[in-house]
Design a protein around this motif. Structure first.
Motif, PDB file in Angstrom:
ATOM      1  N   HIS A 214      34.913  38.581  38.190  1.00  0.00           N
ATOM      2  CA  HIS A 214      34.778  40.006  38.431  1.00  0.00           C
ATOM      3  C   HIS A 214      36.143  40.661  38.492  1.00  0.00           C
ATOM      4  O   HIS A 214      37.130  40.036  38.886  1.00  0.00           O
ATOM      5  CB  HIS A 214      34.052  40.276  39.759  1.00  0.00           C
ATOM      6  CG  HIS A 214      32.632  39.829  39.785  1.00  0.00           C
ATOM      7  ND1 HIS A 214      32.270  38.523  40.044  1.00  0.00           N
ATOM      8  CD2 HIS A 214      31.473  40.519  39.572  1.00  0.00           C
ATOM      9  CE1 HIS A 214      30.943  38.427  40.002  1.00  0.00           C
ATOM     10  NE2 HIS A 214      30.446  39.626  39.721  1.00  0.00           N
ATOM     11  N   GLU A 215      36.160  41.930  38.127  1.00  0.00           N
ATOM     12  CA  GLU A 215      37.358  42.750  38.281  1.00  0.00           C
ATOM     13  C   GLU A 215      36.940  44.152  38.721  1.00  0.00           C
ATOM     14  O   GLU A 215      36.057  44.754  38.114  1.00  0.00           O
ATOM     15  CB  GLU A 215      38.144  42.829  36.979  1.00  0.00           C
ATOM     16  CG  GLU A 215      39.463  43.596  37.113  1.00  0.00           C
ATOM     17  CD  GLU A 215      40.256  43.626  35.827  1.00  0.00           C
ATOM     18  OE1 GLU A 215      41.396  44.146  35.848  1.00  0.00           O
ATOM     19  OE2 GLU A 215      39.734  43.159  34.795  1.00  0.00           O
ATOM     20  N   LEU A 216      37.580  44.638  39.794  1.00  0.00           N
ATOM     21  CA  LEU A 216      37.310  45.977  40.305  1.00  0.00           C
ATOM     22  C   LEU A 216      38.381  46.922  39.777  1.00  0.00           C
ATOM     23  O   LEU A 216      39.566  46.703  39.975  1.00  0.00           O
ATOM     24  CB  LEU A 216      37.306  45.986  41.827  1.00  0.00           C
ATOM     25  CG  LEU A 216      37.052  47.338  42.502  1.00  0.00           C
ATOM     26  CD1 LEU A 216      35.663  47.852  42.153  1.00  0.00           C
ATOM     27  CD2 LEU A 216      37.216  47.221  44.019  1.00  0.00           C
ATOM     28  N   LEU A 217      37.934  47.990  39.114  1.00  0.00           N
ATOM     29  CA  LEU A 217      38.837  48.969  38.510  1.00  0.00           C
ATOM     30  C   LEU A 217      38.636  50.328  39.167  1.00  0.00           C
ATOM     31  O   LEU A 217      37.499  50.731  39.449  1.00  0.00           O
ATOM     32  CB  LEU A 217      38.565  49.094  37.006  1.00  0.00           C
ATOM     33  CG  LEU A 217      38.548  47.791  36.199  1.00  0.00           C
ATOM     34  CD1 LEU A 217      38.068  48.060  34.781  1.00  0.00           C
ATOM     35  CD2 LEU A 217      39.917  47.150  36.200  1.00  0.00           C
ATOM     36  N   GLY A 218      39.736  51.033  39.433  1.00  0.00           N
ATOM     37  CA  GLY A 218      39.640  52.408  39.908  1.00  0.00           C
ATOM     38  C   GLY A 218      39.563  52.574  41.397  1.00  0.00           C
ATOM     39  O   GLY A 218      39.365  53.691  41.879  1.00  0.00           O
ATOM     40  N   ALA A 219      39.730  51.512  42.158  1.00  0.00           N
ATOM     41  CA  ALA A 219      39.673  51.634  43.614  1.00  0.00           C
ATOM     42  C   ALA A 219      40.518  50.531  44.237  1.00  0.00           C
ATOM     43  O   ALA A 219      40.601  49.425  43.690  1.00  0.00           O
ATOM     44  CB  ALA A 219      38.239  51.536  44.114  1.00  0.00           C
ATOM     45  N   PRO A 220      41.141  50.825  45.401  1.00  0.00           N
ATOM     46  CA  PRO A 220      41.941  49.792  46.063  1.00  0.00           C
ATOM     47  C   PRO A 220      41.048  48.757  46.741  1.00  0.00           C
ATOM     48  O   PRO A 220      39.954  49.075  47.212  1.00  0.00           O
ATOM     49  CB  PRO A 220      42.732  50.592  47.105  1.00  0.00           C
ATOM     50  CG  PRO A 220      41.851  51.768  47.403  1.00  0.00           C
ATOM     51  CD  PRO A 220      41.170  52.110  46.121  1.00  0.00           C
ATOM     52  N   VAL A 221      41.506  47.530  46.762  1.00  0.00           N
ATOM     53  CA  VAL A 221      40.778  46.476  47.448  1.00  0.00           C
ATOM     54  C   VAL A 221      41.783  45.454  47.957  1.00  0.00           C
ATOM     55  O   VAL A 221      42.700  45.054  47.234  1.00  0.00           O
ATOM     56  CB  VAL A 221      39.741  45.818  46.513  1.00  0.00           C
ATOM     57  CG1 VAL A 221      40.400  45.244  45.268  1.00  0.00           C
ATOM     58  CG2 VAL A 221      38.963  44.736  47.243  1.00  0.00           C
TER      59      VAL A 221
END
Length: 614
Positions: A214-221
């Protein structure tokens, strides 16, 4: 004007969801996934299937023990949802849908779903989902899900995972059959965030490993964490989303099994491929290119309206993603429902009769692979013929993993709720279809290697079986074939008879004459060395070709009084059904067999007793 390359829906209809999921299935000849929603609450049925992956379970049906083989619903890679400010998980059944669009791009094999909705807290959101099953690499699939917050801000918890608790439960009439075909060996996540579901089929012991990144784009994590929930494992992150903002979760999955070639071990292969794959946008160009090259190779002209052209392309699309160039390396047949669901339990009937000619023109290597599926099961067909007291090869009406007969002995009528006898195993014309395809494939391609090594053996063994099936009737001075089920599947015994099957089905007899003629022609055409080798290998007696000729010339073909061919012997003696009355009472009478059985368990008035194979 409708776009003939796109299948689109502009309203969400839970009652139509399962049909849409089947039509919007994505596949590549190795892996296929139904076009189901990834979030809960759609009313649909998520299913992913690997070509040729079967498992046999034992069930108690109508008081009897029965073993049934099914194409396995493998680990579900779609699950995705989110929650806001510690609330419940997003569920489609609990929101008000403001707009909806689902679109399948047939040109490039991409499914897009966009929905705008308002939840019970009054928050308005838009979700856009894109999905592909990679035609460039048969082991890969990917999705991209974007969440847009229109009028709200909050703490968002996202989760996306693998569900290995799946069962085969997509067909209501199979509800009494055992459906848990997967056992979980392990669920894990490594330090790089790769989720792994390591499973095996219960009886056939096929190991199936699914890996996801998975990769989260557009938000900090800050970090992700793995959450185990029974036989599910989730990739879960916490982040913040402001009004007007959006975030995207890219998910890449890979499937490998213990039957795959050129790998050391399926878990290692799956995790390594998942790490190398990249996200949705990285995978998309190669996938689109593969589809473009497929379509370029099968260009057809069609002068009808766009709606009909779209229907033709949709059927072609499903054919290509069930039997793609990747299929040429697999040991698989032509499932009656493709890879779009569990009806027919993924079995192989005689549909190749309609498919192989097209594949021979477009993808001859795939057509040959389909015929080799039958050749590898020739020993089982010989065993079946011998068990029935015949010689040659008796191919099964329903085939699966090893070529034994998979047709059920009883069948559930959902209209009456009764289990009734099933005699579809008597549909021996499946073997004629196999032989016909062997002959047509060779005539179209000139593939002598296949004909000499495999095709001739199939054709001769099918001819031997039907010559053995035919019996001389002195009263008619004809050879007859009794006790079969013809292609219509509605006539499986005569009214009042205790013996299943009908006699001298015209299709079966005419095609028997054809195969006997072709077998004789083949032996005459073969060069001396391969002809002698084949005869010695099969123990073919010198008298057999002459008997084929005799049967072929004297085989009974029933005729009506008006000179037309009868469907089978005695067909003209059956009483006519009151069609208008049945249409008035039932509307749709496509499954007349079920209506008649439900009315009283008999259809002797018309002789229409159906034991369909679905």
């Amino acid at each position: 004007m409708a776009d003939p390359w796109r299948l689109s829906y502009d309203r969400f209809r839970p009652d139509e969801e399962r049909l849409r999921e089947a039509l919007c299935t994505l596949g590549n000849g190795y892996l296929a996934t139904r076009g189901a929603a990834p979030e809960p609450g759609s009313g649909g049925y998520r299913g992913s299937y690997l070509a040729g992956c079967y498992d046999r379970l034992t069930s108690t049906v109508a008081g009897s023990r029965t073993a049934d083989e099914s194409m396995v619903n493998v680990t579900d890679w779609l699950p995705w949802s989110y929650s806001v400010d510690g609330g419940g998980w997003f569920d489609l059944s609990e929101v008000t849908i403001l707009s909806y669009r689902q679109e399948l791009d047939l040109r490039c094999g991409v499914l897009t779903r966009q929905l705008r909705y308002r939840d019970t807290a009054g928050r308005t959101s838009t979700v856009v989902q894109r999905r592909l099953v990679d035609m460039a690499d048969p082991h890969r699939a990917a999705s991209s899900v974007t969440l847009h917050a229109e009028d709200w801000s909050g703490a968002v918890r996202l989760r996306s995972g693998l569900d290995a608790s799946v069962t085969n439960s997509g067909v209501d009439r199979y509800a009494e059959l055992a459906g848990r075909h997967l056992r979980v060996l392990s669920l894990a996540a490594d330090e790089d965030g790769v989720l792994v579901a390591d499973t095996a089929t219960v009886q056939s012991q096929v190991r199936v490993v699914t890996a996801a990144t998975h990769e989260l784009l557009g938000a900090p994590v800050d970090r992700w964490r793995a959450v185990r929930d029974g036989d599910r494992i989730w990739w879960q992150v916490d982040t913040d989303l402001a009004a007007g903002g959006e975030l995207t979760v890219d998910k890449t999955v890979t499937y490998f099994t213990s039957r795959d070639r050129a790998i050391c071990e399926p878990r290692e292969a799956a995790t390594g491929a998942a790490r190398r794959a990249g996200g949705f946008d990285a995978m998309l160009p190669g996938h689109v290119l593969a589809w473009r090259q497929l379509w370029d190779g099968i260009r057809t002209t069609f002068g009808g309206p766009p709606e009909r052209l779209r229907a033709v392309r949709l059927h072609t699309f499903h054919l290509l993603q069930t039997l793609s160039p990747h299929t040429a390396d697999l040991d698989v047949g032509v499932p009656a429902r493709g890879l779009s669901g569990e009806a027919y339990r993924g079995h192989v009937f005689w549909d190749e009769l309609f498919v192989v000619p097209t594949l021979t023109a477009w993808l001859p290597e795939v057509a040959r692979a389909v015929l080799q599926y039958r050749y590898r099961r020739l020993p089982a067909a010989r065993t079946a013929a011998a068990g029935a007291g015949h010689v040659g090869a008796m191919f099964p009406w329903q085939s699966g993993s090893d070529g034994r007969e998979q047709s059920p002995t009883t069948h559930l009528n959902p209209r009456s709720g009764r289990w009734v006898d099933d005699h579809s195993h008597l549909a021996h014309h499946v073997g004629l279809a196999v032989a016909f395809n062997v002959w047509q494939y060779h005539r179209a391609t000139g593939d002598r290697e296949f004909l000499y090594r495999q095709g001739a053996e199939i054709l001769v063994e099918v001819a031997r079986f039907f010559a053995s099936l035919a019996r001389y009737d002195r009263s008619q001075d004809r050879y007859v074939i009794r006790g079969v089920v013809g292609p219509d599947e509605f006539h499986t015994r005569y009214p009042g008879s205790d013996r299943p099957g009908i006699d001298n089905n015209t299709y079966t007899n005419v095609m028997t004459a054809w195969v006997l003629r072709r077998a004789g022609d083949l032996l005459a055409e073969l060069p001396e060395a391969p002809r002698i080798e084949l005869s010695e290998r099969l123990g073919l007696g010198t008298h057999e070709p002459s008997r084929w000729e005799q049967v072929m010339r004297r085989l009974a073909v029933p005729m009506l009084d008006n000179g037309l061919l009868a469907q089978f012997e005695g067909y003209q003696d059956l009483a006519e059904l009151d069609w208008a009355d049945y249409r008035t009472r039932y509307g749709n009478i496509q499954r007349l067999d079920r209506i008649l059985e439900a009315e009283g368990g008999t259809s002797t008035a018309t002789g229409r007793r159906s034991r369909p194979t679905c």
